[in-house]
Design a protein around this motif. Structure first.
Motif, PDB file in Angstrom:
ATOM      1  N   PRO A 125     -16.305  -2.973  34.902  1.00 23.13           N
ATOM      2  CA  PRO A 125     -16.349  -3.545  33.546  1.00 23.13           C
ATOM      3  C   PRO A 125     -16.738  -2.530  32.479  1.00 23.13           C
ATOM      4  CG  PRO A 125     -18.152  -4.373  34.919  1.00 23.13           C
ATOM      5  CD  PRO A 125     -17.218  -3.666  35.823  1.00 23.13           C
ATOM      6  N   GLU A 126     -17.549  -1.549  32.839  1.00 26.26           N
ATOM      7  CA  GLU A 126     -17.955  -0.558  31.836  1.00 26.26           C
ATOM      8  C   GLU A 126     -16.776   0.332  31.426  1.00 26.26           C
ATOM      9  OE1 GLU A 126     -18.360   1.388  35.833  1.00 26.26           O
ATOM     10  OE2 GLU A 126     -18.756  -0.603  34.977  1.00 26.26           O
ATOM     11  N   ARG A 127     -15.741   0.339  32.260  1.00 28.06           N
ATOM     12  CA  ARG A 127     -14.540   1.119  31.934  1.00 28.06           C
ATOM     13  C   ARG A 127     -13.360   0.208  31.561  1.00 28.06           C
ATOM     14  NH1 ARG A 127     -16.695   3.942  36.607  1.00 28.06           N
ATOM     15  NH2 ARG A 127     -17.506   5.970  35.953  1.00 28.06           N
ATOM     16  N   TRP A 128     -13.622  -1.099  31.456  1.00 28.29           N
ATOM     17  CA  TRP A 128     -12.608  -2.082  31.059  1.00 28.29           C
ATOM     18  C   TRP A 128     -11.398  -2.047  31.996  1.00 28.29           C
ATOM     19  CZ3 TRP A 128     -12.055  -1.683  24.986  1.00 28.29           C
ATOM     20  CH2 TRP A 128     -13.302  -1.858  24.385  1.00 28.29           C
ATOM     21  N   ARG A 129     -11.625  -2.142  33.304  1.00 24.70           N
ATOM     22  CA  ARG A 129     -10.488  -2.116  34.237  1.00 24.70           C
ATOM     23  C   ARG A 129     -10.889  -2.698  35.580  1.00 24.70           C
ATOM     24  NH1 ARG A 129     -10.837   4.458  34.602  1.00 24.70           N
ATOM     25  NH2 ARG A 129     -12.243   4.623  36.397  1.00 24.70           N
ATOM     26  N   MET A 130      -9.885  -3.078  36.351  1.00 20.99           N
ATOM     27  CA  MET A 130     -10.086  -3.510  37.728  1.00 20.99           C
ATOM     28  C   MET A 130      -8.877  -3.114  38.553  1.00 20.99           C
ATOM     29  SD  MET A 130      -9.438  -7.662  37.831  1.00 20.99           S
ATOM     30  CE  MET A 130     -10.521  -8.127  36.489  1.00 20.99           C
ATOM     31  N   HIS A 131      -9.091  -3.005  39.854  1.00 18.57           N
ATOM     32  CA  HIS A 131      -8.025  -2.662  40.803  1.00 18.57           C
ATOM     33  C   HIS A 131      -7.999  -3.780  41.841  1.00 18.57           C
ATOM     34  CE1 HIS A 131      -6.225   0.503  43.794  1.00 18.57           C
ATOM     35  NE2 HIS A 131      -5.292  -0.209  43.196  1.00 18.57           N
ATOM     36  N   LEU A 234      -5.430  -2.919  36.532  1.00 20.45           N
ATOM     37  CA  LEU A 234      -5.285  -3.755  35.347  1.00 20.45           C
ATOM     38  C   LEU A 234      -6.282  -3.330  34.284  1.00 20.45           C
ATOM     39  CD1 LEU A 234      -5.102  -7.252  37.102  1.00 20.45           C
ATOM     40  CD2 LEU A 234      -3.191  -5.757  36.456  1.00 20.45           C
ATOM     41  N   ALA A 235      -5.802  -3.185  33.061  1.00 21.06           N
ATOM     42  CA  ALA A 235      -6.674  -2.916  31.927  1.00 21.06           C
ATOM     43  C   ALA A 235      -7.243  -4.235  31.406  1.00 21.06           C
ATOM     44  CB  ALA A 235      -5.899  -2.207  30.825  1.00 21.06           C
ATOM     45  N   LEU A 236      -8.437  -4.181  30.873  1.00 30.21           N
ATOM     46  CA  LEU A 236      -9.121  -5.355  30.320  1.00 30.21           C
ATOM     47  C   LEU A 236      -9.510  -5.064  28.879  1.00 30.21           C
ATOM     48  CD1 LEU A 236     -11.484  -5.972  33.388  1.00 30.21           C
ATOM     49  CD2 LEU A 236      -9.217  -6.978  32.996  1.00 30.21           C
ATOM     50  N   THR A 237      -9.958  -6.088  28.177  1.00 27.48           N
ATOM     51  CA  THR A 237     -10.402  -5.936  26.793  1.00 27.48           C
ATOM     52  C   THR A 237     -11.603  -6.854  26.573  1.00 27.48           C
ATOM     53  OG1 THR A 237      -9.577  -5.818  24.508  1.00 27.48           O
ATOM     54  CG2 THR A 237      -8.956  -7.761  25.778  1.00 27.48           C
ATOM     55  N   PRO A 238     -12.456  -6.567  25.611  1.00 25.71           N
ATOM     56  CA  PRO A 238     -13.621  -7.437  25.400  1.00 25.71           C
ATOM     57  C   PRO A 238     -13.224  -8.885  25.141  1.00 25.71           C
ATOM     58  CG  PRO A 238     -13.922  -5.375  24.252  1.00 25.71           C
ATOM     59  CD  PRO A 238     -12.514  -5.358  24.776  1.00 25.71           C
ATOM     60  N   MET A 239     -13.994  -9.800  25.688  1.00 30.81           N
ATOM     61  CA  MET A 239     -13.752 -11.228  25.494  1.00 30.81           C
ATOM     62  C   MET A 239     -14.031 -11.609  24.042  1.00 30.81           C
ATOM     63  SD  MET A 239     -12.981 -14.247  26.702  1.00 30.81           S
ATOM     64  CE  MET A 239     -13.101 -14.107  28.493  1.00 30.81           C
ATOM     65  N   PRO A 240     -13.091 -12.299  23.369  1.00 31.85           N
ATOM     66  CA  PRO A 240     -13.370 -12.746  21.997  1.00 31.85           C
ATOM     67  C   PRO A 240     -14.596 -13.656  21.964  1.00 31.85           C
ATOM     68  CG  PRO A 240     -11.045 -13.030  22.550  1.00 31.85           C
ATOM     69  CD  PRO A 240     -11.750 -12.687  23.826  1.00 31.85           C
ATOM     70  N   GLU A 241     -15.369 -13.519  20.929  1.00 32.24           N
ATOM     71  CA  GLU A 241     -16.565 -14.346  20.772  1.00 32.24           C
ATOM     72  C   GLU A 241     -16.196 -15.791  20.451  1.00 32.24           C
ATOM     73  OE1 GLU A 241     -20.686 -14.396  18.081  1.00 32.24           O
ATOM     74  OE2 GLU A 241     -19.095 -12.949  17.662  1.00 32.24           O
ATOM     75  N   ALA A 242     -15.100 -15.969  19.729  1.00 31.37           N
ATOM     76  CA  ALA A 242     -14.697 -17.313  19.301  1.00 31.37           C
ATOM     77  C   ALA A 242     -13.185 -17.455  19.369  1.00 31.37           C
ATOM     78  CB  ALA A 242     -15.187 -17.589  17.884  1.00 31.37           C
ATOM     79  N   ARG A 243     -12.754 -18.700  19.639  1.00 28.95           N
ATOM     80  CA  ARG A 243     -11.330 -19.045  19.636  1.00 28.95           C
ATOM     81  C   ARG A 243     -11.196 -20.363  18.885  1.00 28.95           C
ATOM     82  NH1 ARG A 243      -9.429 -17.822  25.911  1.00 28.95           N
ATOM     83  NH2 ARG A 243      -8.922 -15.610  25.590  1.00 28.95           N
ATOM     84  N   LEU A 244     -10.461 -20.345  17.791  1.00 29.91           N
ATOM     85  CA  LEU A 244     -10.380 -21.515  16.916  1.00 29.91           C
ATOM     86  C   LEU A 244      -8.918 -21.858  16.638  1.00 29.91           C
ATOM     87  CD1 LEU A 244     -13.158 -20.488  14.364  1.00 29.91           C
ATOM     88  CD2 LEU A 244     -13.377 -22.093  16.280  1.00 29.91           C
ATOM     89  N   PRO A 245      -8.407 -22.956  17.204  1.00 25.68           N
ATOM     90  CA  PRO A 245      -7.009 -23.326  16.997  1.00 25.68           C
ATOM     91  C   PRO A 245      -6.810 -24.183  15.747  1.00 25.68           C
ATOM     92  CG  PRO A 245      -7.988 -24.770  18.621  1.00 25.68           C
ATOM     93  CD  PRO A 245      -9.067 -23.790  18.214  1.00 25.68           C
ATOM     94  N   VAL A 246      -5.590 -24.160  15.252  1.00 28.08           N
ATOM     95  CA  VAL A 246      -5.164 -25.028  14.149  1.00 28.08           C
ATOM     96  C   VAL A 246      -3.810 -25.594  14.520  1.00 28.08           C
ATOM     97  CG1 VAL A 246      -4.576 -25.182  11.709  1.00 28.08           C
ATOM     98  CG2 VAL A 246      -6.362 -23.582  12.457  1.00 28.08           C
ATOM     99  N   ALA A 247      -3.675 -26.918  14.498  1.00 29.06           N
ATOM    100  CA  ALA A 247      -2.401 -27.582  14.781  1.00 29.06           C
ATOM    101  C   ALA A 247      -1.923 -28.283  13.523  1.00 29.06           C
ATOM    102  CB  ALA A 247      -2.567 -28.590  15.915  1.00 29.06           C
TER     103      ALA A 247
END
Length: 489
Positions: A125-131, A234-247
């Motif tokens: 996780p410190e390198r943003w990747r997994m195998h 696989l490359a990873l990226t930081p998890m978003p703090e918030a997810r807000l949808p609009v329909a």
């Protein structure tokens, strides 16, 4: 080639009869494989589960000559060496969730399942990747990333059944592809096994590598026709703090598409930009977690993500853009309400299929500015063939799940649906698009590249296949550029 009448002819259908390949009896084949890999890797008994995938309405199924389930890459290599020695073809299989019959043994091949390859070789996780190995489910990969505060963005359906190797092999997409891209964008390295049994490694835990031809990208999306993928970096990226949808509900397809155009033109980059048309809302709208106005003919869903402040800012701008001309807005913020919206969206396909008992869906893609045209074409083509039709999909990508509603036990309707699908492919290409945005070609779309590629491109496609798999033993009949390749190809 576009404009060439030969490219738009309706190809004749061929049937492959299941049966032991190359004169090798199923019993002898299974015995040979057991000697190579041990009894645990070669199940017997009822193998019907391995004779189909999730392809709906096409009625495509087969009978494997044998099933082999190696426990590691060495086992995959041993199985392929054995099949190569015997001259037996192999169909690689992940979770069996594909929608193009890409993992179906239609010629009596050996099915090589990757479901036991589930090792996490490295989690950094410190390198943003997994195998990880190919048999790990998409859901498991998502959880590993999330538990480390990170995100693996590709999110095709059936997360608890689909496997990462299959997602790589089909270059699977999903709703978040608008902002984050499809699976291949997050693959930096692959381990794969050639038809000969030779293990191949391309790329790795690298952010950049332009030293040679991009073999990694050739394997991504190759649908098991070039090599069997056994592991991926696989490359990873930081998890978003918030997810807000609009329909937003609109009274016409035109109004909804105008809103989508406005979002793209504004420079906003929502994580998700989806749409559902009137027929889809008729089938699934009753369960929507808010009141939908009766005149609603199109629903647009966008999602803002990022830090809490960034997500709130983008959400506010989405509300402003979508609210201009919308009949109603639903913009939940509480976690439970957000989850309820996405649970509803995840169930849309099932709700549509239940409307008449079955459906045939095709994942055509067009330039997003032609979205209104392909939505209208889907309904018109369905009506022309006497079938109700609707669509939904990834609006920002122009990726449309054009869907024909059928009764599964009505052979005449299924035949009309297949003819309508051919017309859908032609319509997508005529609009500047492609016959597949995320499901691949597999068996059901074999030869459809003739509609959109020039002969020179088709020749190169076939040449790549011959170079990787000179004897044609990996997933034969799948991802064909031409329905009936010329002799010698």
């Amino acid at each position: 080639m576009p404009g060439d009448r030969r490219a738009h002819r309706r190809p004749r259908r061929r049937r492959l009869r299941p049966g032991p390949a190359r004169g090798v009896s199923a019993r002898a084949l299974a015995a040979d494989l057991r000697r190579e890999l041990g009894g645990a890797a070669v199940p017997d008994g009822d193998l019907r589960h391995y004779g189909h995938d999730a392809t709906e309405a096409h009625g495509v199924h087969g009978t494997p000559a044998a099933v082999v389930l190696p426990a590691d890459t060495a086992g995959v290599a041993a199985a392929l060496r054995c099949c190569d020695r015997l001259g037996v073809a192999v169909v690689p299989r992940g979770g069996g969730t594909g929608l193009a019959a890409g993992a179906v043994p239609l010629g009596g091949e050996v099915v090589l399942g990757l479901e036991r390859l589930t090792a996490v070789r490295a989690l950094e996780p410190e390198r943003w990747r997994m195998h990880v190995e190919a048999g790990l489910t998409t859901g498991h990969v998502h959880r590993l990333a999330r538990e480390s505060g990170l995100l693996f963005p590709p999110d095709p359906g059936a997360a608890e059944q689909s496997q990462i190797g299959g997602n790589v092999a089909t270059n699977a997409g999903g709703p978040h592809a608008f902002k984050y891209g499809v699976t291949g964008r997050w693959v930096t390295g692959l381990e794969a096994v050639l038809a000969s049994g030779e293990v191949l490694t391309v790329g790795g835990p690298l952010r950049k590598d332009v030293a040679g031809y991009d073999l990694r990208s050739l394997l991504v999306g190759s649908e098991g026709t070039l090599a069997v993928i056994t592991a991926a970096w696989l490359a990873l990226t930081p998890m978003p703090e918030a997810r807000l949808p609009v329909a937003a509900a609109f009274d016409s397809v035109g109004a909804g598409c105008d809103a989508i155009d406005a979002i793209v033109a504004s420079g906003l980059t929502p994580a998700i930009l989806e749409y559902l048309d009137a027929g889809t809302l008729e089938a699934a709208g009753a369960a929507f977690p808010a009141a939908l106005p009766a005149p609603a003919r199109m629903l647009v869903i966008a999602e803002a993500d990022g830090s809490a402040a960034e997500a709130a800012r983008v959400r506010s701008e989405l509300v402003e853009v979508l609210g201009d001309g919308a009949l109603a807005l639903h913009a939940p913020q509480a976690r439970g309400d957000v989850e309820a919206l996405w649970r509803w969206r995840d169930g849309v396909s099932t709700a549509v299929a239940a409307h008449r008992g079955g459906k045939m869906g095709e994942d055509v893609v067009v330039p997003f500015e032609r979205l209104r045209d392909v939505i209208a074409a889907t309904v018109e083509i369905g009506a022309r063939h006497g079938l109700p039709a609707c669509s939904w999909g990834h609006a920002g990508d122009g990726n449309v799940h054009a869907t024909l509603l059928v009764r599964r036990d009505d052979a005449a309707e299924l035949m009309r649906a297949q003819a309508a699908a051919e017309d859908l492919f032609a319509a997508a290409v005529a609009l500047g698009g492609s016959v597949s945005g995320e499901h691949g070609l597999g068996w059901v779309k074999r030869g459809q590249l003739e509609r959109q590629w020039a002969p020179a491109a088709l020749d190169l496609h076939e040449g790549v296949k011959r170079l990787f798999d000179p004897h044609g033993r990996l997933n034969p009949g799948k991802k064909l550029a031409r329905r009936d390749p010329p002799p010698g190809r």
